[in-house]
Scaffold this active site. Structure first.
Site, short mmCIF file in Angstrom:
data_model
loop_
_atom_site.label_atom_id
_atom_site.label_comp_id
_atom_site.label_asym_id
_atom_site.label_seq_id
_atom_site.Cartn_x
_atom_site.Cartn_y
_atom_site.Cartn_z
N GLY A 216 7.89 5.01 6.00
CA GLY A 216 7.08 5.62 4.94
C GLY A 216 5.66 5.87 5.41
N SER A 217 4.73 5.73 4.50
CA SER A 217 3.34 6.12 4.79
C SER A 217 2.63 5.19 5.77
CB SER A 217 2.54 6.22 3.49
OG SER A 217 3.01 7.31 2.72
#
Length: 483
Positions: A216-217
């Site tokens: 993810g981020s």
């Protein structure tokens, strides 16, 4: 001698040579494999008949052998139950070994090369052989903090000392109680193993080192590093940040979390990281290109093959041959990029250490039964992930994430924390994974940590990395700093 007798004699001679050769091969050539085969009862009795060395954390045994009144002589005991299962693994008559019990087996049984003189001494003095103690780098307070903070949520925690690579915490949930597998009843141990194999959450595998997830981020740290390393960007450089980005060659789009705005059609690179702007980093990935992102990921530890710490850590991977839509998704930690929690902690650790990535390690010292030190792990640099200047810029940007961005839940009074949140989409219909990675104190780092809470933990679809994973990281950081 007539011809038939000569032929018979030759045949007998050939068979004799074959028999002697086969016996010699079994006794010498295959000796090592036969001795280590878990089905070899003689090996089992020999190993259990001597005291296996303890595995130690913070001066206390987290795995030890105690004398018992049965044919084996000793039984393995794990005083903390499942707390250290991702570290010790299990030692079982019926099911073999895992994790440190497997990786450090030669030391724990006293058969390691570095213990040769100890074995000679025992032979000459008639002393009963004992295995060596394997002293780990784990900080018990950090391990307990990870367990308490995660609670019944599935996930994992990995924490590293940035300057050395010492692994300070390695926790996975659900874990398992190794005591249930250490019993000398093979039927009981086998039954329990079968139950654990079939149990939800795959408790026998450590999520910290043996499972890969979309980061993810948190992967935006890699993308930001590639941008800064290119020389074309600084923390203040404006980057496109539309509310929605149409992916090249498709009609599909990438949006920001909850459909939110990042603050305008353009924001600085620092602000894009602070608010975790998907469209900005997807656009940035397209501009930088696959080669730049792949090279940067490899410098942080991706695509290096299986790592040994000395337990086995599966390879974290950056996908190849990406088309533009896939590249944009990869730049924000989605699509086919996959990392272990230990790898994500390594990203933060490298930034914290001025750009130098150290080889993670779990065993500090091996100590013989007479307490003499037979080996010590020395810190080793794995790579230069980024320049000191890039590391400094990323540190300031990560401080912004915690001070006024998506990572506020990681704030610790009196301590500057640098971090990055992540929310990674999973399979359709399942809540996203919540991530957080950080290091502290930002000005003189002592710990870097990564946390994943699978499928949003207790908040499910409502979860974000800042809400669910950041408080776990904060608890682990506080435990390390307070120890």
């Amino acid at each position: 001698m007539n011809t038939p007798l000569r032929r018979l004699a030759t045949l007998v001679l050939v068979m004799f040579v074959a028999l002697m050769g086969s016996a010699s091969w079994v006794q010498f050539g295959q000796a090592s494999d036969l001795n280590t085969d878990p089905r070899n009862a003689r090996t089992l009795y020999r190993e259990h008949g001597n005291a296996r060395g303890p595995i130690v954390a913070g001066g206390e045994a987290i795995a030890e052998s105690v004398p018992v009144d049965d044919p084996f002589g000793y039984q393995r005991v794990y005083p903390q139950g499942d707390l250290y299962s991702a570290v010790t693994g299990f030692y079982s008559i019926a099911n073999g070994r895992s994790q440190l019990e497997r990786a450090a087996n030669d030391e724990l049984t006293g058969r390691g090369d570095q213990l040769f003189f100890s074995r000679i001494r025992d032979l000459l003095t008639g002393r009963r052989p004992e295995g060596a103690a394997v002293e780990t780098t784990i900080v018990p307070a950090a391990q307990q903090a990870a367990s308490t903070a995660l609670g019944d949520q599935e996930g994992a925690v990995a924490a590293i000392e940035p300057s050395t690579g010492r692994i300070l915490a390695l926790y996975s949930t659900p874990g398992f109680d190794p005591n249930a597998l250490a019993v000398h009843s093979t039927s009981e141990a086998s039954a329990r193993y079968a139950e654990l194999e079939a149990a939800p959450g795959n408790p026998l595998r450590s999520k910290a080192t043996q499972e890969r997830f979309a980061p993810g981020s948190t992967f935006k740290l890699v993308t930001a590093a590639a941008a800064l390393e290119s020389g074309a960007y600084t923390a203040d450089t404006p980057v496109p940040s539309p509310n929605e980005l149409t992916l090249p060659q498709t009609t599909a789009t990438i949006g920001n979390f909850g459909g939110s705005s990042c603050g305008g059609e353009q924001v600085s690179l620092a602000d894009a990281l602070r608010v975790s702007c998907n469209t900005a980093f997807a656009s940035l990935g397209l501009t930088l290109g696959e080669d730049a992102l792949q090279e940067q990921a490899e410098r942080f530890g991706f695509d290096r093959g299986e790592m040994t710490v000395p337990i086995q850590v599966v390879e974290s991977v950056f996908p190849t041959d990406l088309d533009p839509p896939s590249l944009a998704q990869t730049a924000i930690g989605q699509r086919d990029v996959a990392a272990t929690p230990l790898q994500v902690a390594m990203i933060s650790a490298a930034i914290a250490n001025g750009g130098r990535l150290m080889q993670p390690y779990l065993v500090d010292t091996v100590r013989a039964a007479d307490l003499t030190v037979v080996s010590t792990t020395e810190p080793e640099e794995l790579s230069t992930a980024v320049s000191p200047e890039t590391a400094g810029a990323l540190t300031q940007m990560m401080r912004g994430v915690v001070d006024s961005g998506t990572g506020r839940s990681a704030q610790i009074p009196g301590v500057q924390v640098a971090g990055k949140t992540g929310t990674a989409e999973t399979v359709s219909g399942q809540p996203p994974h919540a991530w957080f990675t950080a290091f502290a104190p930002a000005e003189a780092p002592r710990v870097a940590v990564a946390v994943i809470v699978e499928n949003g933990g207790n908040l499910g679809n409502e979860a974000t990395g800042g809400q669910v994973a950041a408080p776990v990281a904060r608890a682990v950081i506080e435990a390390v700093l307070g120890s």
